[in-house]
Design an enzyme around this catalytic site. Structure first.
Site, PDB file in Angstrom:
ATOM      1  N   CYS A  65      23.949  37.700  44.154  1.00 43.46           N
ATOM      2  CA  CYS A  65      23.675  38.815  45.059  1.00 43.46           C
ATOM      3  C   CYS A  65      23.339  38.354  46.468  1.00 43.46           C
ATOM      4  CB  CYS A  65      22.544  39.675  44.501  1.00 43.46           C
ATOM      5  SG  CYS A  65      22.168  41.101  45.554  1.00 43.46           S
ATOM      6  N   CYS A 109      26.233  40.923  46.893  1.00 42.23           N
ATOM      7  CA  CYS A 109      25.932  42.207  47.518  1.00 42.23           C
ATOM      8  C   CYS A 109      25.363  42.105  48.928  1.00 42.23           C
ATOM      9  CB  CYS A 109      25.004  43.032  46.622  1.00 42.23           C
ATOM     10  SG  CYS A 109      23.737  42.108  45.752  1.00 42.23           S
ATOM     11  N   LYS A 123      28.188  40.817  51.392  1.00 45.16           N
ATOM     12  CA  LYS A 123      29.238  41.842  51.365  1.00 45.16           C
ATOM     13  C   LYS A 123      28.818  43.065  52.169  1.00 45.16           C
ATOM     14  CE  LYS A 123      29.008  44.615  48.142  1.00 45.16           C
ATOM     15  NZ  LYS A 123      28.826  45.084  46.741  1.00 45.16           N
ATOM     16  N   TYR A 157      35.545  47.325  41.948  1.00 46.15           N
ATOM     17  CA  TYR A 157      34.769  47.515  43.177  1.00 46.15           C
ATOM     18  C   TYR A 157      34.832  46.300  44.094  1.00 46.15           C
ATOM     19  CZ  TYR A 157      30.929  44.744  41.184  1.00 46.15           C
ATOM     20  OH  TYR A 157      30.179  43.731  40.644  1.00 46.15           O
ATOM     21  N   GLU A 160      36.132  46.901  47.818  1.00 39.70           N
ATOM     22  CA  GLU A 160      35.149  46.737  48.902  1.00 39.70           C
ATOM     23  C   GLU A 160      35.664  45.765  49.951  1.00 39.70           C
ATOM     24  OE1 GLU A 160      30.963  47.678  46.537  1.00 39.70           O
ATOM     25  OE2 GLU A 160      31.756  45.634  46.581  1.00 39.70           O
ATOM     26  N   HIS A 218      19.477  71.320  55.905  1.00 38.83           N
ATOM     27  CA  HIS A 218      20.681  71.699  56.642  1.00 38.83           C
ATOM     28  C   HIS A 218      20.588  71.254  58.095  1.00 38.83           C
ATOM     29  CE1 HIS A 218      24.187  74.167  57.560  1.00 38.83           C
ATOM     30  NE2 HIS A 218      23.537  74.603  58.646  1.00 38.83           N
ATOM     31  N   GLU A 224      23.251  68.564  51.056  1.00 39.26           N
ATOM     32  CA  GLU A 224      22.785  69.892  50.668  1.00 39.26           C
ATOM     33  C   GLU A 224      23.739  70.548  49.678  1.00 39.26           C
ATOM     34  OE1 GLU A 224      23.164  73.228  53.605  1.00 39.26           O
ATOM     35  OE2 GLU A 224      23.835  71.616  54.940  1.00 39.26           O
TER      36      GLU A 224
END
Length: 462
Positions: free
Chosen positions: A43, A48, A51, A179, A183, A437, A442
């Protein structure tokens, strides 16, 4: 005298191993950890963290292009690959040093060596030294594998090497549609590379909800990525100026680099586990019970090496709870249900809970709520962008079974939604929550129209 040299010996300095070592030491255990490379694991060093930095870098391309719609005049932009690589390396080194400092502060003895298991309570270091331990933790992670095994596959690179290429690849071909492949494809096309993605299946992101697969495929196409489903490489050869990839549809693609992102396997080979009595599955993953203990009571395993859910936060939680169980006086098993995850393409995918296909297999009645809309930012930027949100509900109990989001910052949104799903929230409770909002999120609490109801595999009109 103590029966063993240490109470806890950890093999592997990734996120899971480091967390287990530190927590065990905080509980008063005598802890040692062996790591032959830098601390931080996949990682921090080659996964991660770097990346995500490259993903951030790539998104500035869209920001520069979108600015004109909001009244900004932006001059010509220029990207420096060496500067990005250097910045990444500085951050990775900083984090690795923090890992080391935290271990030292906790009183963990660090061995900068490769370690193997010699028996239920014995570890060997590559210096020839041996250490006895009351408990052993294997947290060695996983490593990339190249599929298919074709002539010239050795010319490809994995996700380990792509971060530090000496020159930026102007043409990149990625093999795979998981992924990792997507990615990097999504990032590199925005950094200026012509990207082709080839994959055997019909859809990207195998195992994800079908609406996320379809929406992401459309978005990747809009970004300029050449997606080639039902296609596999048959040969890679070196030619003047780069590499030529031969595909099974009879075509060829010439590129600067080929990224093989076709999977990872547990890193257990050569650790001595089977000789010590530890059971492995066919892929080499270590079999463990719900407390992360192997078939040998004194040997444990967490993280990717167990091939349960291969995510960094999962490895950290498994390591933490194992240390609590062994040295904290509490039996604590990791709950692997409703683990949220994100795919850091552009746009992102955030998901928690069951896909529609899985929900329909497991529940008698499944209600589907779905919204697809153009995000507010795109109205002025003019970008062909679409946000897709989906909520799956048990039609009998009203409990939310899964939430899936394709759109800007979907990873951030799904983290908060995962709390509600993990707590067993109902659709009525989602509906009763006041919206914020104007936000895209939402939509998760204002979706009132059921788009489909499935009763044991039979779709009914909403």
């Amino acid at each position: 005298m103590a029966e063993h040299d240490v109470d806890f010996f950890v093999i592997g300095g990734g996120s899971g191993g480091v967390r287990a070592a530190r927590i065990a030491a905080n509980h008063g255990a005598r802890v040692a950890l062996a790591e032959s490379y830098r601390l931080g694991g996949t990682c921090v060093i080659r996964g991660c963290v770097p990346k995500k930095l490259y993903v951030y870098a790539s998104r500035f391309a869209d920001d520069f292009a979108d600015a004109a719609g909001f009244g900004w005049e932006v001059g010509a932009a220029r990207f420096s690959w060496p500067k990005l690589v250097a910045g990444k390396e500085a951050e990775v080194s900083r984090l690795s040093d923090i890992y080391r400092a935290n271990l030292v502060k906790a009183g963990v003895t660090i061995h900068a060596n490769r370690a193997t298991v010699l028996g239920p309570n014995r570890i060997g270091l590559d210096t020839g030294a041996e250490v006895s331990a009351r408990h052993i933790l294997v947290a060695t992670g996983s490593h990339p594998v190249f599929h298919p095994d074709i002539p010239g596959i050795d010319l490809a690179i994995s996700s380990n090497e792509i971060f530090d290429l000496p020159a930026f690849p102007k043409r990149l071909l990625a093999i795979g549609s998981g992924y990792i492949a997507l990615e990097f494809a999504s990032a590199f096309v925005r950094l200026g590379s012509a990207v082709t993605v080839v994959y055997r299946g019909d859809a990207v992101l195998r195992g994800f909800d079908h609406d996320m697969q379809a929406g992401l495929s459309e978005a990747l196409g809009h970004a300029g990525i050449d997606l080639r489903p039902r296609t596999s490489p048959t040969r890679i050869e070196r030619v003047d100026g780069g590499l030529r990839v031969h595909l099974d549809d009879g075509t060829t693609v010439e590129v600067d680099q080929v990224l093989a992102a076709t999977g990872r396997v547990p890193l257990t080979a050569g650790l001595g586990l089977e000789a010590a009595g530890v059971q492995l599955d066919a892929s080499g993953a270590i079999r463990v019970d719900r407390f992360s203990t192997t078939s040998v009571p004194s040997i444990h395993a967490v993280g990717d090496v167990t091939d349960r859910i291969n995510l960094t936060p999962v490895a950290i939680r498994e390591g933490h709870l194992l240390a609590d169980t062994l040295f904290g006086g509490r039996d604590r098993a990791t709950d692997h249900a409703n683990v949220a995850s994100a795919v850091f393409t552009t746009p992102e995918v955030g998901t928690v809970g069951l896909t529609e296909a899985d929900a329909r297999e497991r529940f008698d009645v499944v209600d589907v709520y779905k919204a697809a809309f153009r995000p507010m930012k795109a109205t002025l930027s003019g970008r062909a962008e679409k946000t897709v949100m989906k909520i799956l509900v048990d039609g009998i109990t009203d409990r939310v079974l899964g939430v899936h989001i394709l759109g800007h910052e979907a990873g951030e949104v799904i983290q908060a939604v995962a709390i509600a799903v993990h707590m067993g929230a109902t659709k009525a409770q989602f509906d009763a929550t006041m919206a914020v909002h104007p936000t895209a999120a939402e939509e998760l609490v204002t979706m009132r129209t059921r788009t489909a109801r499935h009763t044991r595999g039979v779709a009914e009109a909403a």
